[in-house]
Design a protein around this motif. Structure first.
Motif, PDB file in Angstrom:
ATOM      1  N   VAL A1218       0.842  -1.231   0.058  1.00  0.00           N
ATOM      2  CA  VAL A1218       0.021   0.136  -0.017  1.00  0.00           C
ATOM      3  C   VAL A1218       0.988   1.212  -0.069  1.00  0.00           C
ATOM      4  CG1 VAL A1218      -1.812   1.171   1.155  1.00  0.00           C
ATOM      5  CG2 VAL A1218      -1.799  -1.275   1.393  1.00  0.00           C
ATOM      6  N   GLY A1219       0.639   2.187  -0.998  1.00  0.00           N
ATOM      7  CA  GLY A1219       1.351   3.496  -0.828  1.00  0.00           C
ATOM      8  C   GLY A1219       1.103   4.248  -2.167  1.00  0.00           C
ATOM      9  N   SER A1220       1.976   5.305  -2.597  1.00  0.00           N
ATOM     10  CA  SER A1220       1.413   6.034  -3.711  1.00  0.00           C
ATOM     11  C   SER A1220       1.962   4.921  -4.963  1.00  0.00           C
ATOM     12  CB  SER A1220       2.519   7.038  -4.069  1.00  0.00           C
ATOM     13  OG  SER A1220       3.687   6.688  -3.779  1.00  0.00           O
ATOM     14  N   GLU A1221       1.453   5.471  -6.193  1.00  0.00           N
ATOM     15  CA  GLU A1221       1.615   4.451  -7.142  1.00  0.00           C
ATOM     16  C   GLU A1221       2.936   4.098  -7.641  1.00  0.00           C
ATOM     17  OE1 GLU A1221      -0.207   4.004 -11.720  1.00  0.00           O
ATOM     18  OE2 GLU A1221      -0.219   5.722 -10.623  1.00  0.00           O
ATOM     19  N   GLU A1222       4.010   5.135  -7.485  1.00  0.00           N
ATOM     20  CA  GLU A1222       5.534   4.973  -7.581  1.00  0.00           C
ATOM     21  C   GLU A1222       5.878   4.222  -6.630  1.00  0.00           C
ATOM     22  OE1 GLU A1222       9.445   7.865  -7.846  1.00  0.00           O
ATOM     23  OE2 GLU A1222       7.566   8.703  -7.575  1.00  0.00           O
ATOM     24  N   ALA A1223       5.429   4.408  -5.240  1.00  0.00           N
ATOM     25  CA  ALA A1223       5.947   3.469  -4.106  1.00  0.00           C
ATOM     26  C   ALA A1223       5.760   2.107  -4.200  1.00  0.00           C
ATOM     27  CB  ALA A1223       5.495   4.074  -2.851  1.00  0.00           C
ATOM     28  N   ILE A1224       4.649   1.851  -4.591  1.00  0.00           N
ATOM     29  CA  ILE A1224       4.386   0.332  -4.778  1.00  0.00           C
ATOM     30  C   ILE A1224       4.987  -0.488  -5.738  1.00  0.00           C
ATOM     31  CG2 ILE A1224       2.091   0.759  -3.565  1.00  0.00           C
ATOM     32  CD1 ILE A1224       0.812   0.332  -6.465  1.00  0.00           C
ATOM     33  N   HIS A1225       5.131   0.420  -6.936  1.00  0.00           N
ATOM     34  CA  HIS A1225       6.103  -0.292  -8.081  1.00  0.00           C
ATOM     35  C   HIS A1225       7.504  -0.514  -7.682  1.00  0.00           C
ATOM     36  CE1 HIS A1225       2.550   0.525 -10.414  1.00  0.00           C
ATOM     37  NE2 HIS A1225       3.113  -0.359 -11.236  1.00  0.00           N
ATOM     38  N   VAL A1226       8.208   0.647  -6.742  1.00  0.00           N
ATOM     39  CA  VAL A1226       9.411   0.280  -6.355  1.00  0.00           C
ATOM     40  C   VAL A1226       9.533  -0.664  -5.344  1.00  0.00           C
ATOM     41  CG1 VAL A1226      11.037   1.445  -5.024  1.00  0.00           C
ATOM     42  CG2 VAL A1226       9.940   2.793  -6.538  1.00  0.00           C
ATOM     43  N   ALA A1227       8.521  -0.967  -4.647  1.00  0.00           N
ATOM     44  CA  ALA A1227       8.696  -1.934  -3.385  1.00  0.00           C
ATOM     45  C   ALA A1227       8.386  -3.338  -4.243  1.00  0.00           C
ATOM     46  CB  ALA A1227       7.582  -1.888  -2.390  1.00  0.00           C
ATOM     47  N   LYS A1228       7.580  -3.435  -5.320  1.00  0.00           N
ATOM     48  CA  LYS A1228       7.261  -4.698  -6.155  1.00  0.00           C
ATOM     49  C   LYS A1228       8.549  -5.108  -6.526  1.00  0.00           C
ATOM     50  CE  LYS A1228       5.857  -4.690  -9.830  1.00  0.00           C
ATOM     51  NZ  LYS A1228       6.447  -4.815 -11.418  1.00  0.00           N
ATOM     52  N   ASP A1229       9.355  -4.032  -7.358  1.00  0.00           N
ATOM     53  CA  ASP A1229      10.653  -4.486  -8.139  1.00  0.00           C
ATOM     54  C   ASP A1229      11.702  -4.787  -6.961  1.00  0.00           C
ATOM     55  OD1 ASP A1229       9.309  -3.730 -10.141  1.00  0.00           O
ATOM     56  OD2 ASP A1229      10.070  -1.729 -10.277  1.00  0.00           O
ATOM     57  N   ALA A1230      11.583  -4.392  -5.956  1.00  0.00           N
ATOM     58  CA  ALA A1230      12.542  -4.743  -4.922  1.00  0.00           C
ATOM     59  C   ALA A1230      12.328  -6.099  -4.227  1.00  0.00           C
ATOM     60  CB  ALA A1230      12.684  -3.760  -3.866  1.00  0.00           C
TER      61      ALA A1230
END
Length: 1260
Positions: A1218-1230
């Motif tokens: 859960v987060g901003s759209e950019e933050a969740i993609h960053v977390a997903k990639d990590a």
């Protein structure tokens, strides 16, 4: 010479019954001049006066006529002294009736009549006539009381006119008047010598009566009977007036004895009148005039039942009927129309309030009936006020009708669930002041729309409505009816399947509700439990779970049995045999499981015939029941043929009453045990009464027994055996001194009953002895006589044991009497008799105390010599402890009494010990006595040894002086802190009082108002009374206690409020972590409303291309098989709950509050940025520990780097970001990078061995 109590005379009887038109033939002698002084205090004339009582012997010189009956100078009579009369009696007649003189050979004058009576009986008779009053007094003397009584009756019969009297006796009491075998009626006839005529049973104009002169069987009559205008039977009494009046009195006495209590009903009271009658209960009680009367109200039947003493019941019933008539004539009515929902406010307490306020009653139709009309009843002058009161009450509360959503089948399911779980009561308890009404079962069956009514104040009702709405929302799609034949509900819902049904809730979260067996309904309700914390909001999941449970239930139904219906033709007359006594046979056929339904006759539902029995149930049970019923019917038909055997024989009539038993108990027991019919008939009934002029007494009774052959023969054997035992019966009178009777009888007759049972005898002791020494029993026994009846051997054995018991009583029934000073009696008795009872228990002696004077009291001790010696020693030891006493009264104001006594009397005990008094509570009792509660006195009594009393007086006066110097101060303590200052069990309060030496009273305590007004009240005038704590004692102690209380007062909390959107609630709360973090600052948060929805949106269904993206972790190696990772992104707040919640922050100080507010603002700002939710699904969970890290270190690092919240599921393979759209993609990639780094290298042959990372297992 002993003179017995005078026999009741005719004059007294006439006065008692107040016969109209009958002159008093026996007036008193009060108005007649007396020729000599009265011989006794009862008003009898001097019997020694020759002028008053002339002798019937020939005349002689005057000096020879002098009577010697009591003259102190009379010559002693020699051997004839023993023949002097021992019994005497007298009566007076105002009119001597000689109308029948000279007829049928009767005497022609008074003298002849008197000589004839003297000749018939061994008596001495004298008469004296007063010429002025025309009264004649007769005096009779005899050695035999029986001869005296017979002579008096014959004399009265000859001189009194013959009269006819009629007594109207209740028909049900005729057998009582006749008595067993006519014994009671014969006794009255023999005693009075009159003719008593009771109409024969076959000539009575009443029905259902059992009176019979034979008296073979007497119906039971209860002591308190129901009176419903019972018909009466005229009993005719013919004979001399005095004897007829006596017979009338005896009959009335027996009627009154059996009808001393009564129960009557005032029925069919109009419903509108009943409301006016009920408030006058006290008036009806007063009408009883002190009689023992109870009233019971049955509102549904519109009936008042009055029970108790007959005369009181009659007066009360008349008063009630009078009141009903009064209100029926005085009140009138009008009708008004109000919405049906407002009718609830006009019943029960509401109707009582209207009646009390306006003197008008409200009558409302049944809530289930259509129509909005109500009727107001009252006097014409009160109807206007009644109208106003009704409208005020109808609008006194807010009513909300909550419609249950449809269709009607769903509404009924929702209502059924609410009923099963008691939701109406739960909702009302959660919202005080709100009443919840659900439709009744009958209404639910007929109505097309079902409403739940909520009544109360609008804010509270609105809150309750909100809660109902939430429940209904959860129940939509969560209910389902499963049709299952009701006959196998018991089988499915048995202990055998209990675990399975419980598992439905544990696994599928589904509740199963079976309807009551008595309802015979086949629908079983399934409900997806809305209250479970694991309940899913998804309608699809609800339907799936309900479907699963339905299939499981149907499997249980299939395994249980199949159901079928069979109709058996059975004539109606045999139905009773199938049912059995009290339904016992039918219950045995149905069985313990009650999985059968058996309907007989009209209940079977076939209008064409009642000669059938309908059986419905499982096939096996129906087949079994059908065979059993057919066998019972066949046996009943055979039994009818077999049970017609007749046995006849005769027994001696004198044994019939004993065989039949009281009220037929003996013969009824025989009938019930053997199932036979037993009738007793006089042998002389069939004989011609004209065979001889003088009828001989009947000696034999024919017994006719009808039933099965073996049963009738057994009954004959038992009756003949009992008759033989009665023939062997004998009786013996044993002389036993009266003082031993109570011991021989035992407590509650225990000992004598044991003797009767062991030896099959009847033992009769004389009751309270009359003045002539004869006991008042059916048998004529003297005070020292005991009658034993029974078989010869039993009588001999019982007599032997009784005499042995007498000898034992003589040995153990010694008596010793002695005296003690009266002042020691209180100490000997002890508080509530504790000391004397202890002596009795320890020694086994019986002790009686009798005060003869102010100085001395006699004590009698009864028992064995050892017990008497021990009891006497114990009593004298206590008496010796009581020395000369003195009594002093001290005036002490009542306001100090409670303080001096102390809690549980401890203050008084300490006072006595300080003065050197005894420590034993028993001895302390009585030393100091304060006035009891309610006594208007200030005197305190001191009683005891003079030195001790002087010390107590000085100590009391000193303590009272100190109390008078005390002051009362008040201190302002917030009421919210009172509980903590008092402490559990008052521990803190006791410690504070002990420390300061002052008494502290909190508002609400019993002594709060009794300590008086505080002297500093003016300075605390604006303080709330609930906050004022009173401190009493010396000034120094009070000031010390006030300071201590002030130091313990906690400062008020600092409060601030903040509005938080409900859609951000879960993001800010962080599963409660946010609120726990505030505790470090001493801050607590209260929320006006909490979000009800899930913390994150529901994951959408998986697709091949969610949000246009699909991640693969093997893109670098295209030849290897693909292992897909699902990635789905949705908007976080697209379906979030709208609205706001007010958060109230309470802190101990401003600094902590500021920090908490800053944290909340930051949390809300962070929640605003949490705009998207990503669902990352991995192929398996084996890599989750690596993603989480030790104690969550990796996840925490990912959160810090990406700025997103990451939740790793413990139940499936999905990670929620859960987060901003950019933050969740960053977390997903990590996360994907972490999982890719952990995948094994794909270098060697596909089927060759390959080690995983860090020596892990190879991956094929």
């Amino acid at each position: 010479m002993a003179t017995p109590p005078p026999i009741i005379d005719a004059a007294t009887l006439q006065k008692k019954h107040e016969l109209e038109g009958a002159p008093d033939p026996f007036p008193s002698l009060d108005s007649a001049p007396s020729a000599a002084p009265a011989a006794s205090s009862n008003g009898r004339p001097d019997t020694t006066s020759v002028e008053a009582f002339p002798c019937l012997a020939p005349s002689a010189p005057t000096n020879a006529v002098k009577s010697v009956w009591g003259s102190p100078v009379a010559p002693r009579i020699k051997a004839t002294a023993s023949k002097q009369p021992l019994y005497s009696d007298s009566f007076t007649l105002s009119v001597v009736d000689l109308s029948t003189a000279g007829k049928d050979g009767k005497p022609t004058s008074l003298g002849e009549i008197m000589r004839q009576v003297v000749a018939h009986h061994k008596i001495k008779l004298e008469a004296s006539t007063n010429q002025k009053s025309r009264q004649t007094t007769f005096y009779l003397k005899s050695e035999s009381l029986k001869e005296l009584d017979k002579a008096k009756r014959e004399l009265l019969a000859a001189l009194s006119p013959v009269v006819t009297l009629v007594v109207n006796a209740p028909a049900s009491l005729i057998p009582t008047i006749i008595g067993s075998k006519g014994a009671t009626l014969k006794l009255i006839r023999d005693q009075t010598g009159v003719k008593i005529d009771i109409p024969r049973k076959d000539t009575l104009q009443v029905t259902g009566q059992n009176g019979s002169a034979s008296g073979i069987e007497t119906p039971a009559i209860t002591g308190e009977e129901e009176e419903e205008e019972e018909p009466t039977i005229p009993i005719t009494i013919i004979g001399p007036q005095s004897s007829a009046l006596e017979a009338q009195a005896l009959i009335n006495e027996r009627i009154a004895a059996r009808r001393s209590r009564s129960t009557q009903h005032v029925r069919d009271i109009p419903s509108h009148v009943l409301s006016f009658i009920v408030p006058h209960r006290s008036r009806f009680q007063d009408a009883a005039e002190g009689a023992d009367v109870t009233l019971a109200l049955n509102v549904g039947a519109r009936e008042i039942t009055v029970s108790g003493d007959r005369e009181g019941v009659v007066r009360v019933v008349e008063t009630i009927k009078s009141a009903v008539t009064y209100f029926t004539n005085e009140i009138t009515s009008f009708k008004i129309t109000l919405p049906k929902r407002q009718h609830r406010l006009l019943t029960g307490k509401g109707a009582e309030d209207i009646l009390a306020k306006s003197k008008c009653a409200v009558v409302i139709a049944n809530i289930e009936e259509p129509g909005d009309e109500i009727t107001v009843w009252g006097k014409p002058a009160d109807l206007a006020a009644g109208m106003t009161a009704v409208m005020e009450k109808a609008n006194s509360a807010y009513i909300h009708e909550f419609p249950l959503p449809g269709p009607i089948a769903v509404s009924r399911q929702l209502l059924t669930y609410m009923t099963y779980v008691g939701y109406a009561d739960t909702l009302a308890a959660a919202h005080p002041g709100v009443s919840v009404y659900t439709p009744t079962a009958s209404t639910a069956e007929k109505a097309s729309v079902l409403n739940v009514d909520l009544v109360g104040d609008k804010p509270a009702v609105d809150n309750a409505v909100s809660q109902v709405s939430q429940l209904i929302g959860k129940l939509i799609g969560a209910t389902k009816d499963v049709p299952i034949d009701w006959l196998i509900h018991r089988v499915i819902n048995s202990n055998k399947n209990a675990k399975k049904i419980k598992a439905f809730h544990d696994v599928q979260n589904v509740l199963v509700f079976f309807p009551p067996e008595s309802a015979e309904q086949s629908n079983v309700l399934l409900v997806y439990d809305p209250t479970s914390p694991n309940a899913s909001p998804s309608p699809v999941e609800k339907a799936g779970k309900l479907e699963e449970v339905e299939q499981e239930l149907l499997k249980l139904v299939k395994d249980a049995a199949d159901v079928k219906t069979v109709t058996i033709p059975v004539e109606k007359k045999w139905h009773e045999a199938v049912v059995g006594k009290n339904g016992t046979t039918l219950n045995a056929i149905i069985g313990e499981d009650k999985a059968l339904s058996i309907k007989l006759g009209a209940d079977a539902g076939d209008a064409s015939t009642e000669d059938i029995i309908l059986i419905r149930g499982t096939s096996a049970d129906v087949n079994r029941a059908s065979k059993e019923i057919q066998k019972i019917v066949e046996d009943a038909k055979n039994d009818e043929i077999v049970s017609s055997h007749v046995v006849e024989f005769v027994i001696d009539r004198e044994y019939v009453g004993r065989i039949v038993g009281a009220r037929g108990s003996g013969v009824n027991k025989l009938r019930d045990t053997l199932g036979v019919s037993i009738d007793f008939q006089d042998e002389a009934e069939d004989k011609d009464e004209k065979t001889s002029k003088k009828k001989k007494p009947v000696q034999l009774v024919k017994v006719k027994i009808v039933g099965r052959k073996e049963n009738t023969e057994d009954a004959e054997k038992r009756i003949k055996g009992q008759a033989d035992r009665l023939a062997d019966e004998t009786s013996e009178i044993v002389k036993i001194p009266h003082e031993y009777h109570s011991s021989l009888i035992g407590q509650g007759g225990k000992y004598v009953i044991r003797l009767e049972e062991n030896y099959a005898v009847k033992i009769t002791f004389p009751r309270d002895s009359a003045e002539n020494g004869e006991g008042r029993t059916r048998e004529t026994l003297k005070s020292d006589e005991v009658l034993i009846k029974g078989g010869k051997k039993g009588v001999a054995d019982a007599k032997s044991e009784l005499l042995e018991a007498v000898e034992f009583e003589k040995e153990s029934n010694n008596v010793v009497k002695f005296s003690v000073p009266t002042r020691s009696v209180a100490r000997i008795l002890g508080k509530s008799g504790a000391t004397i009872n202890e002596i009795k228990d320890d020694t086994g002696a019986q002790i009686d105390i009798d005060k003869v004077s102010d100085d001395q009291t006699n004590i009698q001790v009864r028992g064995t010599k050892t017990a008497i010696a021990e009891a006497k020693a114990a009593i004298l030891a206590i008496s010796d402890q009581v020395v000369e006493e003195t009594t002093v009264l001290i005036s002490v104001e009542s306001r100090f009494h409670r303080t001096l006594i102390g809690a549980g009397g401890q203050g008084l005990k300490d006072l006595i010990l300080r003065c050197g008094g005894p420590s034993d509570p028993k001895i302390q009792a009585g030393l100091v006595r304060f006035p009891r509660q309610g006594e208007l006195s200030d005197d305190v009594r001191l009683r005891g040894e003079p030195k001790l009393v002087a010390k107590l007086q000085a100590e009391l006066e000193k303590t009272v002086a100190q109390l008078k110097d005390r002051i009362v101060l008040a201190v302002d303590v917030p009421a919210s802190q009172h509980r903590s200052l008092i402490g559990r069990g008052g521990q803190h309060l006791n410690d504070l009082q002990a420390k300061t030496g002052a008494q502290i009273q909190f508002p609400g305590s019993r002594s709060y108002n009794g300590v008086g007004e505080a002297e500093n009240m003016e300075a605390l005038g604006e303080v709330e009374p609930a906050n004022l704590v009173k401190v009493s004692g010396t000034r120094e102690a009070c000031e010390k206690a006030v300071e201590a209380l002030k130091s313990l007062i906690k400062p008020p909390l600092t409060i601030a409020k903040m509005t938080v959107p409900l859609k951000y609630h879960h993001a800010v709360a962080q599963q409660g972590n946010f609120f726990r973090s505030l505790h470090t600052y001493g801050v607590q948060v209260e929320q006006s409303k909490q979000a009800q929805g899930p913390a994150v949106p529901v994951r959408p269904p998986a697709t091949e291309d969610t949000n246009g993206a699909s991640a693969r972790i093997d893109d670098a190696d295209e030849e290897a098989p693909a292992v897909e990772v699902q990635w789905q992104v949705v908007s976080n707040y697209q379906d979030a709950e709208e609205g706001e919640s007010v958060w109230t922050f309470k802190a101990r100080d401003q600094a902590g509050l500021d920090k908490a507010l800053k944290l909340a603002e930051d949390a809300i700002a962070h929640a605003e940025k949490m705009s998207h939710v990503g669902f990352l699904t991995l192929p398996d969970r084996s890599l989750f520990p690596r993603i989480v890290g030790t104690k969550g270190a990796n996840v925490a690092k990912l959160r810090a780097e990406s700025g997103a919240d990451i939740t790793v599921s413990r139940e499936d393979n999905t990670i929620v970001i859960v987060g901003s759209e950019e933050a969740i993609h960053v977390a997903k990639d990590a996360i994907l990078k972490t999982t890719t780094a952990q995948r094994p290298s794909r270098g060697g042959p596909r089927d060759g061995p390959r080690d995983g990372p860090r020596g892990g297992p190879r991956r094929d």
